[in-house]
Every structure is written in C-alpha cells, then in structure tokens.
Design a protein around this motif. Structure first.
Motif, PDB file in Angstrom:
ATOM      1  N   VAL A   1      72.627  34.598  24.737  1.00 40.22           N
ATOM      2  CA  VAL A   1      73.958  34.668  24.135  1.00 40.22           C
ATOM      3  C   VAL A   1      73.835  34.792  22.619  1.00 40.22           C
ATOM      4  O   VAL A   1      73.099  34.019  22.001  1.00 40.22           O
ATOM      5  CB  VAL A   1      74.786  33.400  24.472  1.00 40.22           C
ATOM      6  N   PRO A   2      74.548  35.752  21.996  1.00 45.40           N
ATOM      7  CA  PRO A   2      74.529  35.839  20.532  1.00 45.40           C
ATOM      8  C   PRO A   2      75.244  34.653  19.899  1.00 45.40           C
ATOM      9  O   PRO A   2      76.209  34.123  20.469  1.00 45.40           O
ATOM     10  CB  PRO A   2      75.273  37.148  20.253  1.00 45.40           C
ATOM     11  N   VAL A   3      74.770  34.235  18.743  1.00 53.43           N
ATOM     12  CA  VAL A   3      75.334  33.085  18.041  1.00 53.43           C
ATOM     13  C   VAL A   3      75.943  33.563  16.725  1.00 53.43           C
ATOM     14  O   VAL A   3      75.300  34.289  15.966  1.00 53.43           O
ATOM     15  CB  VAL A   3      74.260  32.012  17.762  1.00 53.43           C
ATOM     16  N   THR A   4      77.177  33.155  16.455  1.00 57.26           N
ATOM     17  CA  THR A   4      77.840  33.546  15.219  1.00 57.26           C
ATOM     18  C   THR A   4      77.188  32.854  14.029  1.00 57.26           C
ATOM     19  O   THR A   4      76.479  31.860  14.177  1.00 57.26           O
ATOM     20  CB  THR A   4      79.334  33.181  15.259  1.00 57.26           C
ATOM     21  N   GLY A   5      77.475  33.367  12.855  1.00 57.22           N
ATOM     22  CA  GLY A   5      76.860  32.810  11.650  1.00 57.22           C
ATOM     23  C   GLY A   5      77.622  31.652  11.049  1.00 57.22           C
ATOM     24  O   GLY A   5      77.159  31.043  10.077  1.00 57.22           O
ATOM     25  N   ASP A   6      78.795  31.333  11.594  1.00 52.81           N
ATOM     26  CA  ASP A   6      79.585  30.239  11.034  1.00 52.81           C
ATOM     27  C   ASP A   6      80.303  29.480  12.143  1.00 52.81           C
ATOM     28  O   ASP A   6      80.405  29.943  13.285  1.00 52.81           O
ATOM     29  CB  ASP A   6      80.598  30.773  10.020  1.00 52.81           C
ATOM     30  N   TYR A   7      80.777  28.286  11.790  1.00 46.66           N
ATOM     31  CA  TYR A   7      81.525  27.458  12.731  1.00 46.66           C
ATOM     32  C   TYR A   7      82.982  27.920  12.769  1.00 46.66           C
ATOM     33  O   TYR A   7      83.529  28.394  11.771  1.00 46.66           O
ATOM     34  CB  TYR A   7      81.454  25.986  12.324  1.00 46.66           C
ATOM     35  N   ARG A   8      83.613  27.773  13.938  1.00 44.01           N
ATOM     36  CA  ARG A   8      85.024  28.142  14.123  1.00 44.01           C
ATOM     37  C   ARG A   8      85.803  26.939  14.664  1.00 44.01           C
ATOM     38  O   ARG A   8      86.382  26.985  15.744  1.00 44.01           O
ATOM     39  CB  ARG A   8      85.142  29.319  15.104  1.00 44.01           C
TER      40      ARG A   8
ATOM     41  N   ALA B   1      70.182  19.573  10.466  1.00 44.59           N
ATOM     42  CA  ALA B   1      69.469  20.830  10.685  1.00 44.59           C
ATOM     43  C   ALA B   1      70.419  21.953  11.076  1.00 44.59           C
ATOM     44  O   ALA B   1      70.231  23.107  10.668  1.00 44.59           O
ATOM     45  CB  ALA B   1      68.403  20.644  11.754  1.00 44.59           C
ATOM     46  N   PHE B   2      71.456  21.639  11.838  1.00 42.57           N
ATOM     47  CA  PHE B   2      72.429  22.651  12.250  1.00 42.57           C
ATOM     48  C   PHE B   2      73.562  22.803  11.231  1.00 42.57           C
ATOM     49  O   PHE B   2      74.475  23.604  11.459  1.00 42.57           O
ATOM     50  CB  PHE B   2      73.037  22.288  13.613  1.00 42.57           C
ATOM     51  N   ALA B   3      73.518  22.041  10.153  1.00 42.25           N
ATOM     52  CA  ALA B   3      74.549  22.083   9.114  1.00 42.25           C
ATOM     53  C   ALA B   3      75.938  21.901   9.719  1.00 42.25           C
ATOM     54  O   ALA B   3      76.886  22.626   9.386  1.00 42.25           O
ATOM     55  CB  ALA B   3      74.470  23.392   8.334  1.00 42.25           C
ATOM     56  N   VAL B   4      76.065  20.933  10.628  1.00 42.13           N
ATOM     57  CA  VAL B   4      77.343  20.669  11.282  1.00 42.13           C
ATOM     58  C   VAL B   4      78.318  20.087  10.253  1.00 42.13           C
ATOM     59  O   VAL B   4      77.994  19.097   9.595  1.00 42.13           O
ATOM     60  CB  VAL B   4      77.174  19.681  12.455  1.00 42.13           C
ATOM     61  N   PRO B   5      79.494  20.689  10.085  1.00 41.33           N
ATOM     62  CA  PRO B   5      80.474  20.143   9.129  1.00 41.33           C
ATOM     63  C   PRO B   5      80.829  18.699   9.471  1.00 41.33           C
ATOM     64  O   PRO B   5      80.852  18.318  10.651  1.00 41.33           O
ATOM     65  CB  PRO B   5      81.684  21.074   9.318  1.00 41.33           C
TER      66      PRO B   5
ATOM     67  N   PRO C   1      77.749  28.160  16.287  1.00 42.40           N
ATOM     68  CA  PRO C   1      76.623  27.217  16.136  1.00 42.40           C
ATOM     69  C   PRO C   1      76.883  25.861  16.779  1.00 42.40           C
ATOM     70  O   PRO C   1      75.945  25.079  16.958  1.00 42.40           O
ATOM     71  CB  PRO C   1      76.492  27.091  14.611  1.00 42.40           C
ATOM     72  N   LEU C   2      78.150  25.588  17.145  1.00 39.28           N
ATOM     73  CA  LEU C   2      78.462  24.331  17.812  1.00 39.28           C
ATOM     74  C   LEU C   2      77.747  24.242  19.158  1.00 39.28           C
ATOM     75  O   LEU C   2      77.324  23.156  19.577  1.00 39.28           O
ATOM     76  CB  LEU C   2      79.969  24.214  18.007  1.00 39.28           C
TER      77      LEU C   2
END
Length: 329
Positions: free
Chosen positions: A186-193, A104-108, A209-210
């Motif tokens: 807290v704002p959440v970014t649109g991609d994983y870092r 659901a969170f599209a975790v890599p 999103p992590l």
C-alpha cells in the motif's frame, strides 16, 4: 462463545463465574468505548487531563482488588495486586518504546493518544490469545511452569545485557518487517490527514503515516506479550486474574504516557530492575515446577513476591533519580 467460557475450558480452575467474566468484559468494553469517544477530536493532552485519568485508572484496580478481597479472600486479592504491579512495571518500559515510535513516525501531539489507544486495543486482543494459550499449556502439565520460567530467565538476561551496555535506545522503523510489508502493498502519503487512515490520492487508495505507526505499535505489543503474560502466570494460575491484571494495567497506559513522558528518560535504571523482576519470577516458576516433583524444594509465597517486586521498583526509582538530584545541585 464468551471469553470466560473459552479460558475456563482451556485452563485451570478460576474464581470467576460466567457472570463475573461477563461483567468484567462488559466494563472493559465500556471503558474502551469511552476512550474512543474522548479521543474523537484531535487535541494535545495536557498534564491536568492526563493526571486525572491516571488517578482514575489507579483507583479502579484498587477498588476491584478490594472486591476480590471481600468476595474471595486474601490470597486471591494478593495475587491480583502482585500481578498488577508486575504488569504495570513492565508496561512502563513499554511506554518508553512507544515514545520512541511516536517520535520516529513524527506523530503530531494531537494524534498521539489515538495511536496509543489503537495500540492498547491491539495489545488487549493479543493478551487474550496469549492468556488462553498459557492456560491451555498449564492444563496440559507442569512442564509449562518450567517453560515459562525459562522464557522469563532468558528474557531477563537479554534485558540486563542491554541495560548494562547503556546508551540511548533507538527504533529503526525501516527495519521493522511489519512496516516494510505494509509499504510494499500500500502506498503511504507524505503527511498526516487527521484521524484518517485510508485516503484516495491520485485516483488510488493510499494510507496515511498513521497506519504504519499503528502497525508498529501493534507489532511491538506482540513482543511485550511474550514476557508479560508468563510473568503474571508466575504469580497466579487463574486465567481470570491474569486477564484482569493485564486489562487494568493496559487501560491506564494512554493517560500514564503523557504523565510520565518527561520522566521516562530519567528512569535510567528501570531496565535493570525489570531484569531482576523477570529473573525472580522465572526462578519462582521453576521452583514451583520442581516442588511438584520433589516436595523438599521450597516455593516462594505470593506475598513475599509482592514485597520483592515493590522493593526492586522502589530501589531502581531512587537510584535513577539520585543522579538527577546531584546534577541539579
């Protein structure tokens, strides 16, 4: 104050000395540290690596159980192995929910093991809290056995009802209060870092999103602890054994996830079996409470409990795999 001292002071008698508590907790922290080091570089976990670590985390409780057998006798060892089997079977169901959350969170794929590791650490902390509360409840009176038994019977009915309904289980991320609360502040970014949880974006701090993925796994662990801890207390009243069974079962979850990832969806009757196990242990606790009031009420021996649990797990595994074999034919 050491963990063992806290639990021993708040709960019933335990076979563990302060030294054994210290060694066990130190070994647990060492294993967690090794896991953190091994997952410091993002990489996709392959089957060979996952199987090797799963075997290691299977041999570990077997060796620990053998030590308990030689040091404290058959009864303590059987209680440990029975509690471990119960906790491990419940953990397999937890893995299925973790798989849904990661999807659901599209975790890599290369970050999945770190999310699971954070979830396991959070679960261990929660288990310590619930175990201490459970030990204090048992120390206050036999009513705790009735309470734990009722919780397990109600949980079993809920699990069985959902299993009978069938259909694919889903996780609605937006409906999770913990995730909504995090996004509100807290704002959440649109991609994983990568492994980064907090970043600076547009001149202000934000989380990747992590963060909500870890929060979701941690929040789910709270629900799991409500039934798993009373279930193990249904096998043994020793807080050390309850802690040890939870710790050993949780430590191997990260590797086991990647081994069973493809097989989890095939265990279609797993929840039916878990419902039977939870109901059985719930009845066992209620009988134990009743036996304290009326001596003629029978109790279920721990060795018999182990046999029932293993038989139920073997049955649901066979019935789950049989339709797959027929489909292949």
């Amino acid at each position: 104050m050491p963990l063992g001292t806290v639990l021993a002071a708040s709960g019933p008698d335990t076979v563990a000395s302060t030294g054994l508590w210290t060694v066990t907790v130190a070994a647990l922290l060492l294993l967690l540290a090794i896991d953190i080091v091994l997952t410091r570089r993002p990489h996709e976990v392959h089957m060979r690596e996952a199987v090797a670590w799963s075997v290691f985390y299977l041999v570990l409780p077997l060796a620990f159980g053998a030590y308990l057998w030689s040091a404290f006798g058959t009864t303590v060892a059987v209680e440990f192995f029975t509690g471990y089997v119960v906790e491990k079977s419940l953990s397999v169901d937890n893995l299925f929910v973790f798989m849904l959350l990661l999807t659901a969170f599209a975790v890599p794929a290369e970050l999945a093991q770190r999310v699971l590791l954070y979830g396991i650490i959070g679960a261990l902390v929660l288990r310590v809290v619930f175990i201490a509360l459970g030990a204090a409840a048992l120390q206050s009176g036999t009513w705790a056995f009735l309470l734990f038994g009722a919780i397990l019977v109600v949980t079993a009915a809920k699990v069985l009802r959902e299993a009978v309904k069938g259909g694919e289980q889903e996780v609605d991320i937006d409906s999770m209060r913990s995730v909504r609360l995090l996004r509100r502040f807290v704002p959440v970014t649109g991609d994983y870092r990568g492994f980064r949880v907090v970043v600076r974006e547009g001149g202000r701090l934000a989380v990747t999103p992590l963060a909500p993925a870890i929060v979701a796994v941690f929040a789910t662990d709270i629900v799991f602890a409500v039934d798993s801890v009373p279930a193990v207390y249904g096998v043994t009243e020793d807080p050390f054994l309850v802690f040890a069974t939870n710790a050993f079962a949780l430590l191997g979850l990260r590797a086991l996830y990647f081994v069973l990832k493809g097989a989890l969806t095939k265990l279609r009757h797993l929840n039916h079996g878990l419902a039977v196990i939870l109901a059985f242990i719930g009845v066992k606790l209620i009988l134990h409470w009743a036996h304290g009031l009326w001596a003629w009420v029978p109790e279920i021996p721990t060795l018999a409990s182990l046999g029932v649990i293993v038989a139920v797990l073997a049955t649901v595994t066979l019935t789950s795999l049989r339709p797959e074999r027929r489909a292949v034919r």
